[in-house]
Design a protein around this motif. Structure first.
Motif, PDB file in Angstrom:
ATOM      1  N   HIS A 220     -16.907  11.638 -18.691  1.00  0.00           N
ATOM      2  CA  HIS A 220     -17.935  11.105 -19.806  1.00  0.00           C
ATOM      3  C   HIS A 220     -19.144  12.004 -19.992  1.00  0.00           C
ATOM      4  O   HIS A 220     -20.002  11.758 -21.152  1.00  0.00           O
ATOM      5  CB  HIS A 220     -18.236   9.748 -19.398  1.00  0.00           C
ATOM      6  N   LEU A 221     -19.567  12.877 -19.036  1.00  0.00           N
ATOM      7  CA  LEU A 221     -20.738  13.694 -19.247  1.00  0.00           C
ATOM      8  C   LEU A 221     -20.286  15.131 -19.600  1.00  0.00           C
ATOM      9  O   LEU A 221     -19.309  15.508 -18.966  1.00  0.00           O
ATOM     10  CB  LEU A 221     -21.586  13.543 -18.011  1.00  0.00           C
ATOM     11  N   PRO A 222     -21.215  15.828 -20.352  1.00  0.00           N
ATOM     12  CA  PRO A 222     -20.805  17.261 -20.295  1.00  0.00           C
ATOM     13  C   PRO A 222     -21.248  18.174 -19.359  1.00  0.00           C
ATOM     14  O   PRO A 222     -21.914  17.807 -18.502  1.00  0.00           O
ATOM     15  CB  PRO A 222     -21.849  17.497 -21.746  1.00  0.00           C
ATOM     16  N   PHE A 223     -20.716  19.279 -19.442  1.00  0.00           N
ATOM     17  CA  PHE A 223     -20.686  20.485 -18.466  1.00  0.00           C
ATOM     18  C   PHE A 223     -22.102  20.773 -18.057  1.00  0.00           C
ATOM     19  O   PHE A 223     -22.761  21.521 -17.267  1.00  0.00           O
ATOM     20  CB  PHE A 223     -19.919  21.461 -18.646  1.00  0.00           C
ATOM     21  N   THR A 224     -23.026  20.447 -19.261  1.00  0.00           N
ATOM     22  CA  THR A 224     -24.357  20.972 -19.173  1.00  0.00           C
ATOM     23  C   THR A 224     -25.542  20.154 -18.381  1.00  0.00           C
ATOM     24  O   THR A 224     -26.552  20.279 -18.559  1.00  0.00           O
ATOM     25  CB  THR A 224     -25.152  21.368 -20.755  1.00  0.00           C
ATOM     26  N   THR A 225     -24.781  18.805 -18.159  1.00  0.00           N
ATOM     27  CA  THR A 225     -25.797  17.650 -17.680  1.00  0.00           C
ATOM     28  C   THR A 225     -27.047  18.403 -16.710  1.00  0.00           C
ATOM     29  O   THR A 225     -27.915  17.968 -16.818  1.00  0.00           O
ATOM     30  CB  THR A 225     -24.857  16.770 -16.746  1.00  0.00           C
TER      31      THR A 225
END
Length: 260
Positions: free
Chosen positions: A38-43
């Motif tokens: 649910h969260l992007p690789f850039t978090t």
């Protein structure tokens, strides 16, 4: 709408005659690694940059010049997430070289340099690199931006902060709990086999109940802590900024920085 900060403190948007002499430079450092479904690789990079940008704009750091925020270092040491497609890790040796050479270059014109770290996997490398750089005489330190006591990875805390900063990039419908055991309990298996061995969906914690409102409060707390540390600039033996708090007897004690 995105709440990411884009202010005048960004080094990349300046021209060289506008760079003040001996200015403090904050360097966000994150990762490009999986953060569950649910969260992007850039978090980690998004959060580190947000903390650095807001800290740079804080009035208590404005003299003699407000800090500048360098471009984010978006690749880190993320080998524990290598079992998930999309993760990009440069490993400890390469990250060490990046940190060391970044400081040696910045030191040609900057004053103090502070790495604002958003990824726990970078901690051993930052300890080693910043310790070496301080021994060389560079005025450098680092601090971790993570809410104390929060779940370790892609859980409620990070999901809430991302809902506040970049809500369009959070896939709320895909958010599910992962391994919710304390990090200390699962650390041996994490070190030996990586995150996927303990959490097939990549989450260490539970994003249930995450909200943008909670994320705003968490971000404010991280920024306030970073500002206090940078303003006081008390550095431990590993190059970490510490936040001193009075004990009951009135004697200052160094508050530890969380690893994750």
């Amino acid at each position: 709408m995105s709440q990411e900060h884009t202010g005048s403190s960004e080094l990349a948007r300046l021209v060289w005659p506008r760079v003040p002499d001996a200015v403090t430079v904050l360097v966000p450092i994150g990762s490009t690694e999986q953060h569950g479904p649910h969260l992007p690789f850039t978090t980690d990079s998004v959060i580190a940059r947000a903390v650095a940008a807001r800290a740079a704009d804080h009035p208590s750091l404005a003299r003699p010049h407000p800090p500048l925020v360098a471009p984010t270092i978006t690749y880190g040491s993320s080998g524990e997430h290598a079992g998930f497609p999309g993760t990009v890790s440069i490993g400890r040796e390469a990250l060490l070289a990046v940190v060391v050479e970044t400081v040696r270059s910045l030191s040609l014109w900057a004053g103090r340099i502070v790495f604002v770290n958003g990824h726990g996997g970078n901690v051993p490398t930052l300890d080693q690199a910043v310790g070496r750089l301080r021994a060389e005489g560079h005025d450098v330190a680092w601090t971790l931006c993570a809410p104390p006591g929060s779940d370790a990875h892609a859980g409620r805390a990070e999901t809430s902060v991302m809902l506040h900063l970049v809500p369009d990039e959070v896939r709320v419908e895909a958010a599910t709990a992962g391994d919710t055991r304390p990090l200390a309990e699962i650390m041996p298996e994490l070190i030996a086999h990586g995150v996927r061995a303990v959490s097939p969906n990549g989450v260490l914690g539970d994003p249930t109940g995450a909200s943008a409102e909670e994320g705003a409060a968490l971000l404010d707390a991280m920024v306030a802590s970073a500002v206090r540390r940078i303003a006081r600039f008390r550095v431990d033996a590993r190059g970490r900024l510490t936040e001193e708090t009075p004990t009951a007897a009135g004697t200052p004690t160094a508050e530890g920085t969380p690893e994750e």
